[in-house]
Design a protein around this motif. Structure first.
Motif, PDB file in Angstrom:
ATOM      1  N   THR A 157      -2.109   7.671   3.446  1.00 65.12           N
ATOM      2  CA  THR A 157      -2.339   9.019   3.974  1.00 65.12           C
ATOM      3  C   THR A 157      -3.774   9.456   3.689  1.00 65.12           C
ATOM      4  N   ARG A 158      -4.232   9.222   2.481  1.00 63.60           N
ATOM      5  CA  ARG A 158      -5.615   9.575   2.136  1.00 63.60           C
ATOM      6  C   ARG A 158      -6.613   8.780   2.969  1.00 63.60           C
ATOM      7  N   LEU A 159      -6.373   7.484   3.108  1.00 64.21           N
ATOM      8  CA  LEU A 159      -7.300   6.626   3.843  1.00 64.21           C
ATOM      9  C   LEU A 159      -7.306   6.936   5.337  1.00 64.21           C
ATOM     10  N   ASN A 190      -9.213   3.645  10.742  1.00 61.60           N
ATOM     11  CA  ASN A 190      -9.593   4.790   9.903  1.00 61.60           C
ATOM     12  C   ASN A 190     -10.269   4.359   8.611  1.00 61.60           C
ATOM     13  N   ALA A 191      -9.940   3.172   8.126  1.00 61.32           N
ATOM     14  CA  ALA A 191     -10.513   2.701   6.866  1.00 61.32           C
ATOM     15  C   ALA A 191     -10.448   1.177   6.843  1.00 61.32           C
ATOM     16  N   LEU A 226       0.862  -1.181   0.000  1.00 59.22           N
ATOM     17  CA  LEU A 226       0.000   0.000   0.000  1.00 59.22           C
ATOM     18  C   LEU A 226       0.896   1.228   0.000  1.00 59.22           C
ATOM     19  N   THR A 227       0.681   2.132  -0.940  1.00 59.59           N
ATOM     20  CA  THR A 227       1.544   3.298  -1.063  1.00 59.59           C
ATOM     21  C   THR A 227       1.303   4.280   0.074  1.00 59.59           C
ATOM     22  N   ALA A 228       2.321   5.080   0.354  1.00 59.74           N
ATOM     23  CA  ALA A 228       2.202   6.090   1.395  1.00 59.74           C
ATOM     24  C   ALA A 228       1.085   7.078   1.069  1.00 59.74           C
TER      25      ALA A 228
END
Length: 577
Positions: A439-441, A450-451, A433-435
């Motif tokens: 960060t968005r999630l 958070n997600a 999973l990309t940073a």
């Protein structure tokens, strides 16, 4: 074993029945018609082919902690009275067989007749009748009597045998002409107290199993060919126990017999003790070896096997004793390997899984995994938790996929597919999973989940991945008693995996002193909503008075936090330093 050489065709029928299982599981979930019921009871379609009959019983479910209760009636262990509606709802879940454990002792008169209480027998017959009418294969047994009074057989062989035979003689007469879909199991988890050892245990169990078969077969009617199920000692899958039962079955020379064992997993994992927090290679090998032994000893020789109970022992206290993802991997693998070894499985449910009032599963994710395992494999992963420390910058995270013969399809957040190459990458079995995506999630990065992502595979059920924000938990000093002590804990999004306990000299403290890692929920338990970590009376009962104990709490993020407790009589003091 020469007797079984002609029974291997049963395994071919088992495979053929399973091949059509996906479509057949939900057929006939309601009450059967009068005509179909008559057709079933008119003959025994599986007579002489026990392999095919046991295959037709897959999958199965246990009506636990009801008629097997040792109190005044079937509600004494907290479950509601059994209803026809409950059985219909269980059948609608796709279960083809139901095991109805029955404890008889408290409803049985004294010598010499050992008569069964008429009202109780009528109730058992009513429930069995509902289950048969609802389309189930039904298995009844002699259940907790095994430890209540049958275990005394080494000291009172004649008395125990007379009482046991009285039960099966009466049941054989009562059910003589019942549907052949009714199955008898001789005794649950047989055990003996005060015996001279393995040889006597084996001889006593053989006598029980032989007496059981004799009582049923000589009653005639459908009982002449009814499927009879015989357990190993303790329903153990140890090779010596399997060999003992195989010898008994060979001597009986009866084509309508099946063997049964129970499986509750590798013990440290099953109860979460000794650091057994994961369904790792050791836990997986324990399962594989057990099922392989059962297959080689019985199934490969034409004798079918029913895993009469399976689950995790920690479930008896709390289904959260085992971390969710690790729990799901256990059940996915168990269903797969049982199918590969042609074993029929019966889920143990004492009310902790299927709510007997609302008729809903308490853990939908768990039952989805179990149902999927009846027909296929599902992809999983090394973890279902991705932790991001709030005090640090978010970086890319990689987890290993367990493809289990599937192929990875994609990653989804809610109803939105994440973009491969931008939000995540896949190289072989490595999912990164990309940073930017994390960060968005994570959004505002509140503590906790958070997600929730869904990893989808070419078949089976998706794998949930929780994106979690945390910081190291903060513990505070406290006082209390050995009966009531809790460590004030700011979990800050983290989750407790296990706890170690040691004395100052490095030796292990508390119960199970052969390991520093204590048993989850029995000796300690987190309360996330209350902000505490309880240390239970069972823990302090085996802690030296006046000795300082160093506790190391291990969290799923990888964080460890040290805490100290000292017991002085009934008083307990806890400090962070």
């Amino acid at each position: 074993m020469a007797r079984v050489s002609g029974r291997t065709g049963g395994s071919r029928r088992w495979t053929a029945l399973l091949a059509g299982g996906a479509a057949a599981l939900l057929v006939g979930a309601g009450v059967v018609t009068a005509n179909s019921a008559a057709a079933t009871t008119a003959g025994h379609p599986f007579a002489g082919d026990a392999m095919a009959e046991v295959a037709a019983m897959q999958p199965g479910w246990n009506l636990g902690n009801s008629l097997d209760s040792t109190g005044a009636d079937e509600t004494s262990w907290g479950n509601p009275r059994i209803t026809r509606e409950l059985l219909a709802n269980v059948r609608a879940q796709g279960f083809r067989s139901i095991r109805i454990p029955v404890t008889w002792g408290q409803h049985q008169g004294g010598a010499p007749d050992y008569a069964i209480e008429a009202a109780y027998l009528d109730r058992v017959k009513e429930v069995v009748g509902w289950a048969l009418a609802g389309g189930f294969h039904v298995m009844i047994n002699v259940h907790h009597d095994s430890w209540q009074w049958i275990s005394a057989m080494p000291a009172d062989r004649a008395g125990v045998l007379a009482r046991y035979n009285a039960i099966w003689t009466r049941l054989a007469a009562e059910f003589r002409d019942s549907s052949p879909k009714l199955v008898f199991e001789s005794v649950n988890e047989p055990q003996f107290t005060g015996s001279s050892g393995d040889a006597q245990n084996a001889a006593l169990l053989e006598e029980l199993n032989t007496s059981f078969r004799t009582a049923v077969r000589r009653s005639g009617g459908v009982n002449a060919t009814r499927l009879l199920v015989l357990p190993t000692l303790h329903t153990s899958a140890d090779q010596a126990r399997l060999d003992e039962l195989a010898s008994t079955i060979e001597a009986m020379d009866d084509p309508n017999l099946a063997a049964t064992v129970h499986y509750y997993g590798y013990w440290p994992f099953s109860v979460n003790v000794a650091g057994g927090t994961r369904f790792d290679a050791t836990a997986r090998k324990d399962l594989t070896d057990a099922f392989d032994r059962v297959h080689s000893t019985f199934v490969a020789r034409g004798i079918p096997v029913i895993i009469g109970e399976y689950g995790l022992l920690g479930f008896d206290r709390h289904t959260g004793t085992i971390q969710q993802g690790e729990k799901l991997k256990f059940f996915e693998y168990l269903g797969h390997h049982a199918r590969s070894r042609l074993l029929t499985t019966m889920l143990w449910d004492n009310g902790q899984h299927f709510d007997r009032t609302s008729f809903q599963w308490r853990d939908p994710e768990l039952i989805a995994q179990i149902k999927s395992s009846w027909t296929t494999r599902s992809g999983t992963a090394s973890t279902d938790q991705v932790f991001n420390a709030r005090a640090s910058a978010i970086t890319a995270k990689t987890i290993a996929l367990n493809l289990n013969g599937t192929s990875f399809v994609g990653l989804r957040h809610g109803s939105t597919d994440l973009a491969r190459g931008t939000d995540y990458t896949v190289q072989g079995d490595q999912l990164t999973l990309t940073a930017a995506a994390l960060t968005r999630l994570a959004g505002a990065r509140a503590y906790g989940t958070n997600a929730v992502l869904s990893a989808r595979f070419s078949r089976g059920v998706p794998w949930r991945i929780n994106i979690i924000t945390y910081d190291p938990p903060v513990l505070r000093s406290a006082t209390g008693t050995t009966a009531s002590f809790a460590v004030p804990t700011d979990f800050r999004g983290d989750l407790l995996a296990t706890m170690e306990a040691k004395y100052a000299d490095g030796s292990n403290a508390g119960p199970h002193d052969w390991t520093s890692f204590k048993e989850f929920d029995r000796t300690f338990a987190p309360d996330y909503s209350g902000g505490t970590t309880a240390l239970k009376a069972e823990f302090f009962a085996e802690v030296d008075d006046g000795a300082r104990v160093t506790l190391t709490f291990h969290y799923w993020s990888g964080t460890t936090v040290t805490y100290y407790v000292t017991k002085s009589g009934d008083s307990v003091t806890g400090t962070t330093a």
